[in-house]
Design a protein around this motif. Structure first.
Motif, PDB file in Angstrom:
ATOM      1  N   THR A 175      -7.456  11.983  14.175  1.00  0.00           N
ATOM      2  CA  THR A 175      -8.275  11.374  15.218  1.00  0.00           C
ATOM      3  C   THR A 175      -8.420   9.879  14.983  1.00  0.00           C
ATOM      4  OG1 THR A 175     -10.171  12.045  13.900  1.00  0.00           O
ATOM      5  CG2 THR A 175      -9.580  13.445  15.756  1.00  0.00           C
ATOM      6  N   PHE A 176      -7.492   9.311  14.208  1.00  0.00           N
ATOM      7  CA  PHE A 176      -7.568   7.891  13.911  1.00  0.00           C
ATOM      8  C   PHE A 176      -6.478   7.103  14.622  1.00  0.00           C
ATOM      9  CE2 PHE A 176      -9.530   9.778  10.143  1.00  0.00           C
ATOM     10  CZ  PHE A 176     -10.708   9.069  10.127  1.00  0.00           C
ATOM     11  N   SER A 177      -6.837   5.957  15.124  1.00  0.00           N
ATOM     12  CA  SER A 177      -5.840   4.991  15.575  1.00  0.00           C
ATOM     13  C   SER A 177      -5.796   3.874  14.536  1.00  0.00           C
ATOM     14  CB  SER A 177      -6.264   4.407  16.922  1.00  0.00           C
ATOM     15  OG  SER A 177      -7.422   3.611  16.740  1.00  0.00           O
ATOM     16  N   LEU A 178      -4.816   2.998  14.667  1.00  0.00           N
ATOM     17  CA  LEU A 178      -4.754   1.865  13.739  1.00  0.00           C
ATOM     18  C   LEU A 178      -6.002   0.992  13.872  1.00  0.00           C
ATOM     19  CD1 LEU A 178      -1.000   0.771  13.798  1.00  0.00           C
ATOM     20  CD2 LEU A 178      -2.242   1.999  12.019  1.00  0.00           C
ATOM     21  N   PRO A 204       4.762  10.460  12.227  1.00  0.00           N
ATOM     22  CA  PRO A 204       3.712   9.580  12.784  1.00  0.00           C
ATOM     23  C   PRO A 204       2.432   9.596  11.937  1.00  0.00           C
ATOM     24  CG  PRO A 204       4.716  10.890  14.528  1.00  0.00           C
ATOM     25  CD  PRO A 204       5.262  11.410  13.237  1.00  0.00           C
ATOM     26  N   ARG A 205       2.081  10.766  11.393  1.00  0.00           N
ATOM     27  CA  ARG A 205       0.872  10.840  10.567  1.00  0.00           C
ATOM     28  C   ARG A 205       1.102  10.178   9.221  1.00  0.00           C
ATOM     29  NH1 ARG A 205      -0.724  16.967  10.876  1.00  0.00           N
ATOM     30  NH2 ARG A 205      -2.790  16.202  10.383  1.00  0.00           N
ATOM     31  N   ARG A 206       2.311  10.293   8.696  1.00  0.00           N
ATOM     32  CA  ARG A 206       2.602   9.615   7.429  1.00  0.00           C
ATOM     33  C   ARG A 206       2.525   8.105   7.605  1.00  0.00           C
ATOM     34  NH1 ARG A 206       5.230  13.073   3.356  1.00  0.00           N
ATOM     35  NH2 ARG A 206       6.048  11.218   2.339  1.00  0.00           N
ATOM     36  N   ARG A 207       2.909   7.617   8.788  1.00  0.00           N
ATOM     37  CA  ARG A 207       2.830   6.163   8.999  1.00  0.00           C
ATOM     38  C   ARG A 207       1.381   5.694   8.961  1.00  0.00           C
ATOM     39  NH1 ARG A 207       6.669   7.194  13.270  1.00  0.00           N
ATOM     40  NH2 ARG A 207       8.719   7.184  12.277  1.00  0.00           N
ATOM     41  N   LEU A 208       0.482   6.466   9.565  1.00  0.00           N
ATOM     42  CA  LEU A 208      -0.947   6.124   9.493  1.00  0.00           C
ATOM     43  C   LEU A 208      -1.430   6.152   8.037  1.00  0.00           C
ATOM     44  CD1 LEU A 208      -2.903   7.927  12.381  1.00  0.00           C
ATOM     45  CD2 LEU A 208      -2.456   5.483  12.094  1.00  0.00           C
ATOM     46  N   ALA A 209      -1.033   7.197   7.313  1.00  0.00           N
ATOM     47  CA  ALA A 209      -1.467   7.317   5.916  1.00  0.00           C
ATOM     48  C   ALA A 209      -0.906   6.166   5.079  1.00  0.00           C
ATOM     49  CB  ALA A 209      -1.024   8.665   5.346  1.00  0.00           C
ATOM     50  N   LEU A 212      -2.991   3.135   5.614  1.00  0.00           N
ATOM     51  CA  LEU A 212      -4.234   3.231   4.839  1.00  0.00           C
ATOM     52  C   LEU A 212      -3.981   2.913   3.362  1.00  0.00           C
ATOM     53  CD1 LEU A 212      -7.180   4.187   4.305  1.00  0.00           C
ATOM     54  CD2 LEU A 212      -6.289   6.531   4.211  1.00  0.00           C
ATOM     55  N   ILE A 213      -2.891   3.454   2.829  1.00  0.00           N
ATOM     56  CA  ILE A 213      -2.565   3.230   1.414  1.00  0.00           C
ATOM     57  C   ILE A 213      -2.253   1.756   1.166  1.00  0.00           C
ATOM     58  CG2 ILE A 213      -0.747   3.693  -0.306  1.00  0.00           C
ATOM     59  CD1 ILE A 213      -0.784   6.623   0.800  1.00  0.00           C
ATOM     60  N   GLU A 214      -1.546   1.138   2.091  1.00  0.00           N
ATOM     61  CA  GLU A 214      -1.235  -0.288   1.938  1.00  0.00           C
ATOM     62  C   GLU A 214      -2.523  -1.118   1.927  1.00  0.00           C
ATOM     63  OE1 GLU A 214       1.377  -1.804   1.022  1.00  0.00           O
ATOM     64  OE2 GLU A 214       0.432  -3.782   1.221  1.00  0.00           O
ATOM     65  N   ARG A 215      -3.446  -0.778   2.816  1.00  0.00           N
ATOM     66  CA  ARG A 215      -4.739  -1.488   2.815  1.00  0.00           C
ATOM     67  C   ARG A 215      -5.472  -1.276   1.497  1.00  0.00           C
ATOM     68  NH1 ARG A 215      -8.965  -0.543   7.107  1.00  0.00           N
ATOM     69  NH2 ARG A 215     -10.097  -1.672   5.495  1.00  0.00           N
ATOM     70  N   ALA A 216      -5.484  -0.040   1.010  1.00  0.00           N
ATOM     71  CA  ALA A 216      -6.173   0.253  -0.251  1.00  0.00           C
ATOM     72  C   ALA A 216      -5.523  -0.533  -1.401  1.00  0.00           C
ATOM     73  CB  ALA A 216      -6.133   1.756  -0.535  1.00  0.00           C
ATOM     74  N   ARG A 217      -4.202  -0.670  -1.339  1.00  0.00           N
ATOM     75  CA  ARG A 217      -3.509  -1.444  -2.388  1.00  0.00           C
ATOM     76  C   ARG A 217      -3.913  -2.905  -2.309  1.00  0.00           C
ATOM     77  NH1 ARG A 217       2.355   0.210  -2.702  1.00  0.00           N
ATOM     78  NH2 ARG A 217       2.151  -0.315  -0.510  1.00  0.00           N
ATOM     79  N   GLN A 218      -3.969  -3.432  -1.081  1.00  0.00           N
ATOM     80  CA  GLN A 218      -4.358  -4.841  -0.922  1.00  0.00           C
ATOM     81  C   GLN A 218      -5.781  -5.088  -1.391  1.00  0.00           C
ATOM     82  OE1 GLN A 218      -3.597  -5.990   3.127  1.00  0.00           O
ATOM     83  NE2 GLN A 218      -1.369  -5.814   2.898  1.00  0.00           N
ATOM     84  N   GLU A 219      -6.625  -4.075  -1.269  1.00  0.00           N
ATOM     85  CA  GLU A 219      -8.011  -4.243  -1.719  1.00  0.00           C
ATOM     86  C   GLU A 219      -8.173  -3.960  -3.203  1.00  0.00           C
ATOM     87  OE1 GLU A 219     -10.846  -2.304   0.825  1.00  0.00           O
ATOM     88  OE2 GLU A 219      -9.776  -2.910   2.644  1.00  0.00           O
ATOM     89  N   GLY A 220      -7.046  -3.680  -3.888  1.00  0.00           N
ATOM     90  CA  GLY A 220      -7.105  -3.484  -5.335  1.00  0.00           C
ATOM     91  C   GLY A 220      -7.557  -2.096  -5.763  1.00  0.00           C
ATOM     92  N   LEU A 221      -7.621  -1.132  -4.797  1.00  0.00           N
ATOM     93  CA  LEU A 221      -8.037   0.226  -5.160  1.00  0.00           C
ATOM     94  C   LEU A 221      -6.894   1.011  -5.797  1.00  0.00           C
ATOM     95  CD1 LEU A 221      -9.994   1.137  -1.885  1.00  0.00           C
ATOM     96  CD2 LEU A 221     -10.889   0.170  -4.013  1.00  0.00           C
ATOM     97  N   ASP A 273       3.534   3.940  -4.776  1.00  0.00           N
ATOM     98  CA  ASP A 273       4.535   4.223  -3.740  1.00  0.00           C
ATOM     99  C   ASP A 273       3.876   5.124  -2.693  1.00  0.00           C
ATOM    100  OD1 ASP A 273       6.507   5.785  -2.319  1.00  0.00           O
ATOM    101  OD2 ASP A 273       8.000   5.072  -3.748  1.00  0.00           O
ATOM    102  N   ALA A 274       3.761   4.619  -1.443  1.00  0.00           N
ATOM    103  CA  ALA A 274       3.018   5.354  -0.413  1.00  0.00           C
ATOM    104  C   ALA A 274       3.614   6.739  -0.172  1.00  0.00           C
ATOM    105  CB  ALA A 274       2.988   4.551   0.896  1.00  0.00           C
ATOM    106  N   ASP A 275       4.950   6.837  -0.083  1.00  0.00           N
ATOM    107  CA  ASP A 275       5.550   8.144   0.183  1.00  0.00           C
ATOM    108  C   ASP A 275       5.240   9.136  -0.930  1.00  0.00           C
ATOM    109  OD1 ASP A 275       6.786   8.028   2.713  1.00  0.00           O
ATOM    110  OD2 ASP A 275       8.339   6.720   1.901  1.00  0.00           O
ATOM    111  N   VAL A 276       5.319   8.652  -2.155  1.00  0.00           N
ATOM    112  CA  VAL A 276       5.037   9.519  -3.301  1.00  0.00           C
ATOM    113  C   VAL A 276       3.577   9.954  -3.287  1.00  0.00           C
ATOM    114  CG1 VAL A 276       4.841   9.530  -5.826  1.00  0.00           C
ATOM    115  CG2 VAL A 276       6.916   8.622  -4.729  1.00  0.00           C
ATOM    116  N   LEU A 277       2.695   9.017  -3.016  1.00  0.00           N
ATOM    117  CA  LEU A 277       1.267   9.331  -3.011  1.00  0.00           C
ATOM    118  C   LEU A 277       0.924  10.327  -1.891  1.00  0.00           C
ATOM    119  CD1 LEU A 277      -1.135   8.580  -4.703  1.00  0.00           C
ATOM    120  CD2 LEU A 277      -1.527   6.600  -3.246  1.00  0.00           C
ATOM    121  N   ILE A 278       1.514  10.142  -0.730  1.00  0.00           N
ATOM    122  CA  ILE A 278       1.285  11.093   0.368  1.00  0.00           C
ATOM    123  C   ILE A 278       1.803  12.476  -0.024  1.00  0.00           C
ATOM    124  CG2 ILE A 278       1.930  11.665   2.740  1.00  0.00           C
ATOM    125  CD1 ILE A 278       2.064   8.596   3.260  1.00  0.00           C
ATOM    126  N   ASP A 279       3.010  12.532  -0.597  1.00  0.00           N
ATOM    127  CA  ASP A 279       3.542  13.832  -1.036  1.00  0.00           C
ATOM    128  C   ASP A 279       2.610  14.493  -2.046  1.00  0.00           C
ATOM    129  OD1 ASP A 279       5.767  13.437   0.521  1.00  0.00           O
ATOM    130  OD2 ASP A 279       7.152  13.080  -1.144  1.00  0.00           O
TER     131      ASP A 279
END
Lengths: 204, 204
Positions: free
Chosen positions: A76-79, A135-140, A143-152, A158-164
């Motif tokens: 239920t999330f948009s960008l 499409p859902r992996r792209r949203l995830a 989110l992961i890229e933002r979390a990385r930029q915020e230092g979390l 690796d986003a794909d690895v983390l999603i898997d």
């Protein structure tokens, strides 16, 4: 047994579509994609098989969309939503519906059938991957890229690895002996997201 | 068609056992646990069905042990081995065989069949879990506990969750469209173990 050919192009009836999708889910859970035919689904839904073929070219398309009626509801999330919230807030907001879904018998049965057919009948996974999972992996990944930029997250995460790891854990847990109820699945999801770095560490 | 009853208690022939396990794997991959019978396996192996029943009480026991002949080979650590090496060394040593296994068509086919039957026919997962998966998870939990004590993992890291994330990721990746070859799977496994904290961060 079959709908009249002149029906082609006629506006579709949403109730008929819903009945077909429900029937497709039932037959898929009972028999898997290999044991499912459009004819069986049409019969179960009480419609002619042309009514089904008019809407879905293949049984893989039909089943993929039917699966989506169950598993797509928590997307239920948009960008824009993602940008308005912190990564932790996004995770918190997504968790209750995700826990309810992942603990449901319908989810377990679908996941088993989808993964179970991935080698013997790869076209269902291929269609579902392209149409619904990517499409859902792209949203995830966003989110992961933002979390990385915020230092979390670590700079080399690796986003794909983390999603898997997150999705794989939940699917695997749902199929292990003694599947969790909703409350236990919520606790489990929190531990997964915390381990991934998308929820803060537990206060010690 | 059947072996003489007086054969009961006679020393077993390892070649016959191996032929039965090979046949069981083949039939399992072709038909899944629901489509497999002891009779079919016996026929495929060229033995009487009592020869099979003498050794395995149920088809789930037979198939679980047959699976183990494929996926059990990388389990070459004892607790003494674990104590003699650092967590990073243990991971490094385990990776090549794990990558070769996880990239093999046999692994993909088995994982799909095992997960695929987890809901419709849960007894195979139950037997495999108890007999083969739990002992390996105990070793992995021991490794994770050591890594936590050495400060490589967060103090609140949950071993069961972390194991599910690593194993779940690899199984999910193997069943996605475009499965990786051995070299790509090795790269993938490194990323998974790094994300989990069981390999050091990449030099940046």
């Amino acid at each position: 047994m079959t709908a009249p050919a002149r029906g082609r192009g006629r506006p579709r009836d949403p109730e008929t579509d819903a009945a077909i999708l429900r029937a497709a889910l039932e037959v898929f859970v009972e028999r898997g994609i290999e044991g499912l035919s459009i004819e069986q689904v049409a019969k179960r839904a009480g419609v002619g098989k042309l009514t089904v073929y008019r809407r879905w070219a293949t049984k893989e398309e039909l089943v993929s969309q039917a699966i989506q009626t169950i598993v797509g509801e928590e997307l239920t999330f948009s960008l824009d939503d993602l940008d308005a919230l912190s990564p932790y807030e996004i995770t918190e907001r997504a968790l209750p519906a995700a826990a309810e879904l992942a603990a449901s018998p319908a989810y377990r049965a679908l996941i088993a059938r989808i993964l179970g057919s991935a080698v013997s009948h790869p076209s269902l996974m291929a269609v579902t991957w392209e149409r619904y999972i990517l499409p859902r992996r792209r949203l995830a990944a966003y989110l992961i890229e933002r979390a990385r930029q915020e230092g979390l997250l670590a700079p080399d995460a690796d986003a794909d690895v983390l999603i898997d790891m997150m999705v794989g854990a939940v699917m695997y847990r749902a199929l292990q002996p003694g599947p969790p109820d909703t409350a236990e699945m919520l606790r489990y999801l929190r531990a997964v997201y915390r381990q991934a770095g998308l929820l803060p560490p537990e206060p010690s």
